[in-house]
Motif scaffolding. Structure first.
Motif, PDB file in Angstrom:
ATOM      1  N   UNK A   7       0.931  -1.356  -0.278  1.00 30.85           N
ATOM      2  CA  UNK A   7      -0.024  -0.003  -0.056  1.00 30.85           C
ATOM      3  C   UNK A   7       0.729   1.140   0.028  1.00 30.85           C
ATOM      4  N   UNK A   8       0.671   2.379  -0.817  1.00 31.91           N
ATOM      5  CA  UNK A   8       1.527   3.482  -1.023  1.00 31.91           C
ATOM      6  C   UNK A   8       1.394   4.208   0.428  1.00 31.91           C
ATOM      7  N   UNK A   9       2.491   4.943   0.575  1.00 33.52           N
ATOM      8  CA  UNK A   9       2.628   5.654   1.977  1.00 33.52           C
ATOM      9  C   UNK A   9       1.600   6.992   2.076  1.00 33.52           C
ATOM     10  N   UNK A  10       1.388   7.219   0.866  1.00 34.95           N
ATOM     11  CA  UNK A  10       0.276   8.297   0.963  1.00 34.95           C
ATOM     12  C   UNK A  10      -1.148   7.827   1.186  1.00 34.95           C
ATOM     13  N   UNK A  11      -1.302   6.511   1.110  1.00 33.94           N
ATOM     14  CA  UNK A  11      -2.688   6.101   1.726  1.00 33.94           C
ATOM     15  C   UNK A  11      -2.767   6.068   3.102  1.00 33.94           C
ATOM     16  N   UNK A  12      -1.527   5.651   3.510  1.00 34.27           N
ATOM     17  CA  UNK A  12      -1.358   5.477   5.179  1.00 34.27           C
ATOM     18  C   UNK A  12      -1.384   6.843   5.750  1.00 34.27           C
ATOM     19  N   UNK A  13      -0.816   7.913   5.259  1.00 34.88           N
ATOM     20  CA  UNK A  13      -0.750   9.117   5.866  1.00 34.88           C
ATOM     21  C   UNK A  13      -2.337   9.838   5.679  1.00 34.88           C
ATOM     22  N   UNK A  14      -3.117   9.616   4.916  1.00 32.10           N
ATOM     23  CA  UNK A  14      -4.449   9.981   4.584  1.00 32.10           C
ATOM     24  C   UNK A  14      -5.429   9.449   5.677  1.00 32.10           C
ATOM     25  N   UNK A  15      -5.016   7.942   5.712  1.00 33.87           N
ATOM     26  CA  UNK A  15      -5.895   7.140   6.750  1.00 33.87           C
ATOM     27  C   UNK A  15      -5.462   7.850   8.204  1.00 33.87           C
ATOM     28  N   UNK A  16      -4.198   7.994   8.362  1.00 34.25           N
ATOM     29  CA  UNK A  16      -3.620   8.365   9.827  1.00 34.25           C
ATOM     30  C   UNK A  16      -4.442   9.828  10.370  1.00 34.25           C
ATOM     31  N   UNK A  17      -4.447  10.772   9.042  1.00 36.31           N
ATOM     32  CA  UNK A  17      -4.992  11.999   9.213  1.00 36.31           C
ATOM     33  C   UNK A  17      -6.361  12.000   9.749  1.00 36.31           C
ATOM     34  N   UNK A  18      -7.055  11.244   8.774  1.00 39.06           N
ATOM     35  CA  UNK A  18      -8.677  11.163   9.051  1.00 39.06           C
ATOM     36  C   UNK A  18      -9.113  10.371  10.288  1.00 39.06           C
ATOM     37  N   UNK A  19      -8.314   9.376  10.711  1.00 43.93           N
ATOM     38  CA  UNK A  19      -8.333   8.794  11.902  1.00 43.93           C
ATOM     39  C   UNK A  19      -8.255   9.438  13.115  1.00 43.93           C
ATOM     40  N   UNK A  20      -7.310  10.414  12.918  1.00 40.14           N
ATOM     41  CA  UNK A  20      -6.801  11.157  14.109  1.00 40.14           C
ATOM     42  C   UNK A  20      -7.921  12.293  14.196  1.00 40.14           C
ATOM     43  N   UNK A  21      -8.475  12.698  13.161  1.00 34.46           N
ATOM     44  CA  UNK A  21      -9.735  13.669  13.149  1.00 34.46           C
ATOM     45  C   UNK A  21     -10.866  12.895  14.064  1.00 34.46           C
ATOM     46  N   UNK A  22     -11.112  11.620  13.581  1.00 38.68           N
ATOM     47  CA  UNK A  22     -12.048  10.897  14.232  1.00 38.68           C
ATOM     48  C   UNK A  22     -11.868  10.747  15.878  1.00 38.68           C
ATOM     49  N   UNK A  23     -10.776  10.577  16.345  1.00 40.42           N
ATOM     50  CA  UNK A  23     -10.575  10.654  17.701  1.00 40.42           C
ATOM     51  C   UNK A  23     -10.802  12.087  18.147  1.00 40.42           C
ATOM     52  N   UNK A  24     -10.283  13.108  17.461  1.00 48.68           N
ATOM     53  CA  UNK A  24     -10.567  14.366  17.992  1.00 48.68           C
ATOM     54  C   UNK A  24     -11.944  14.946  18.121  1.00 48.68           C
ATOM     55  N   UNK A  25     -12.840  14.286  17.155  1.00 51.37           N
ATOM     56  CA  UNK A  25     -14.413  14.449  17.124  1.00 51.37           C
ATOM     57  C   UNK A  25     -14.896  13.655  18.344  1.00 51.37           C
ATOM     58  N   UNK A  26     -14.258  12.685  18.502  1.00 48.68           N
ATOM     59  CA  UNK A  26     -15.022  11.805  20.092  1.00 48.68           C
ATOM     60  C   UNK A  26     -14.684  12.878  21.127  1.00 48.68           C
ATOM     61  N   UNK A  27     -13.629  13.202  21.218  1.00 50.82           N
ATOM     62  CA  UNK A  27     -13.060  14.059  22.389  1.00 50.82           C
ATOM     63  C   UNK A  27     -14.043  15.437  22.365  1.00 50.82           C
ATOM     64  N   UNK A  28     -14.231  16.221  21.170  1.00 46.71           N
ATOM     65  CA  UNK A  28     -14.911  17.365  21.219  1.00 46.71           C
ATOM     66  C   UNK A  28     -16.368  17.046  21.620  1.00 46.71           C
ATOM     67  N   UNK A  29     -16.934  15.953  20.962  1.00 43.07           N
ATOM     68  CA  UNK A  29     -18.125  15.830  21.267  1.00 43.07           C
ATOM     69  C   UNK A  29     -18.338  15.530  23.146  1.00 43.07           C
ATOM     70  N   UNK A  30     -17.489  14.688  23.511  1.00 42.81           N
ATOM     71  CA  UNK A  30     -17.524  14.747  24.993  1.00 42.81           C
ATOM     72  C   UNK A  30     -17.539  15.924  25.682  1.00 42.81           C
ATOM     73  N   UNK A  31     -16.708  16.887  25.349  1.00 41.90           N
ATOM     74  CA  UNK A  31     -16.658  17.995  25.929  1.00 41.90           C
ATOM     75  C   UNK A  31     -17.634  18.901  25.788  1.00 41.90           C
ATOM     76  N   UNK A  32     -18.177  18.835  24.758  1.00 42.91           N
ATOM     77  CA  UNK A  32     -19.396  19.888  24.190  1.00 42.91           C
ATOM     78  C   UNK A  32     -20.560  19.465  24.766  1.00 42.91           C
TER      79      UNK A  32
END
Length: 341
Positions: free
Chosen positions: A64-89
């Protein structure tokens, strides 16, 4: 396609139940409970599952190309941040409005964007337009559900209602959190539909479809885990609650948290299997059904656990209407996908 919908509905039911064991966790602060949970759910369980169950895991990723993993990592970090922001909000705007905003926005973003990530040619087809219409109906049901929750909470003293500033900040955080939380579905779409991790795992290394979904989703778990575990580690240090892990109830607590993590991970893997079975637009159709069903399961559980016992008839009517509209939306989305099959 019918099997795919069944898998997605099963995933939603599991996700609706995963947090029940938390009610029996004793002597832990919130950061201990949820910090340990995210550590188990994002790292321990999926990594062990990947190493023990997936044939050729490293060899699959090597293709799998490295740019795919970079995209997955960035999107999944957003997923984690979304969970945290919801918990705070939700501490600022209340559970009902926060839950509806987050699920509604993440459903809209997570269902629509995959059309523009490889399925744009199907957007203007009759089936694609029916799917979009179904998503719109689902959004109406989610709005009705949010209205029901707000009516149920009327009269309660909440920080969100005592401060317009808190309400404004909470809504902004929840909107941003909802957009970010859609990163889960988008990361899965990139991994499976663009990076073809599932296809490589199945075709070259003989893994069953459900096992291949572990390979598809493992990078997403790790990316989300980086955000959530770091945050709760900070909270544990800030509140000086690391010592609570030495409490006499810790063995039981950790066991319950592992059960929660297993059910949570299983629900997402099963969702991935359902999206795979639903075909080319599985991440659009499947995510809309998955998110909507999660709301429906949460409301039904709330009815049986007495959360709506003291609610007025107006609130209940909005809730029942919302459930009915969401159910109609699911049928419309499923029919649209059938037209494309």
């Amino acid at each position: 396609m019918g099997i795919g919908i069944i898998w997605v509905l099963l995933a939603a039911i599991l996700l609706g139940f995963y947090a029940l064991p938390s009610k029996s966790v004793k002597s832990y602060s919130l950061e201990n409970l949820w910090g340990a949970f995210w550590m188990a759910a994002m790292f321990v369980v999926p990594v062990l599952a990947g190493v023990l169950l997936v044939n050729g895991l490293g060899a699959t990723y090597a293709q799998v190309p490295n740019n795919i993993f970079i995209s997955i990592l960035a999107l999944s970090v957003l997923w984690g941040l979304g969970n945290l922001l919801w918990g705070i909000s939700i501490s600022k705007i209340g559970m009902a409005l926060g839950f509806s905003l987050l699920i509604g926005i993440s459903t809209l973003v997570g269902s629509i964007l995959p059309f523009f990530m490889g399925g744009f040619d199907q957007l203007s087809t009759p089936g694609g337009l029916v799917i979009l219409a179904g998503i719109f109906v689902i959004m109406l049901g989610i709005i009705a559900n949010g209205k029901a929750g707000l009516l149920r909470e009327e009269g309660n003293e909440k920080d969100a209602e005592s401060s317009k500033k808190n309400m404004r900040i909470g809504i902004i955080m929840c909107v941003v959190g909802g957009i970010s939380a859609a990163g889960f579905n988008l990361a899965y779409h990139v991994a499976d539909n663009i990076g073809h991790i599932g296809a490589i795992s199945q075709e070259q290394y003989g893994n069953a479809p459900w096992i291949a979904r572990i390979a598809v989703m493992l990078p997403s778990f790790i990316g989300s885990g980086l955000a959530t575990v770091l945050y709760f580690s900070y909270q544990l240090s800030k509140n000086k609650t690391w010592g609570q892990f030495k409490a006499p109830e810790s063995s039981k607590n950790i066991f319950l948290i592992l059960i929660m993590a297993l059910v949570y991970c299983a629900s997402l893997i099963i969702y991935g299997l359902g999206a795979y079975k639903l075909g080319a637009l599985g991440t659009s159709v499947g995510f809309a059904i998955f998110q909507t069903s999660c709301i429906m399961v949460a409301n039904i559980l709330g009815i049986f656990t007495g959360e709506w016992k003291s609610a007025g008839s107006k609130s209940k009517n909005w809730m029942y209407s919302g459930l009915a509209v969401m159910a109609v939306g699911i049928v419309i989305v499923a029919y649209g996908n059938f037209m494309l099959a």
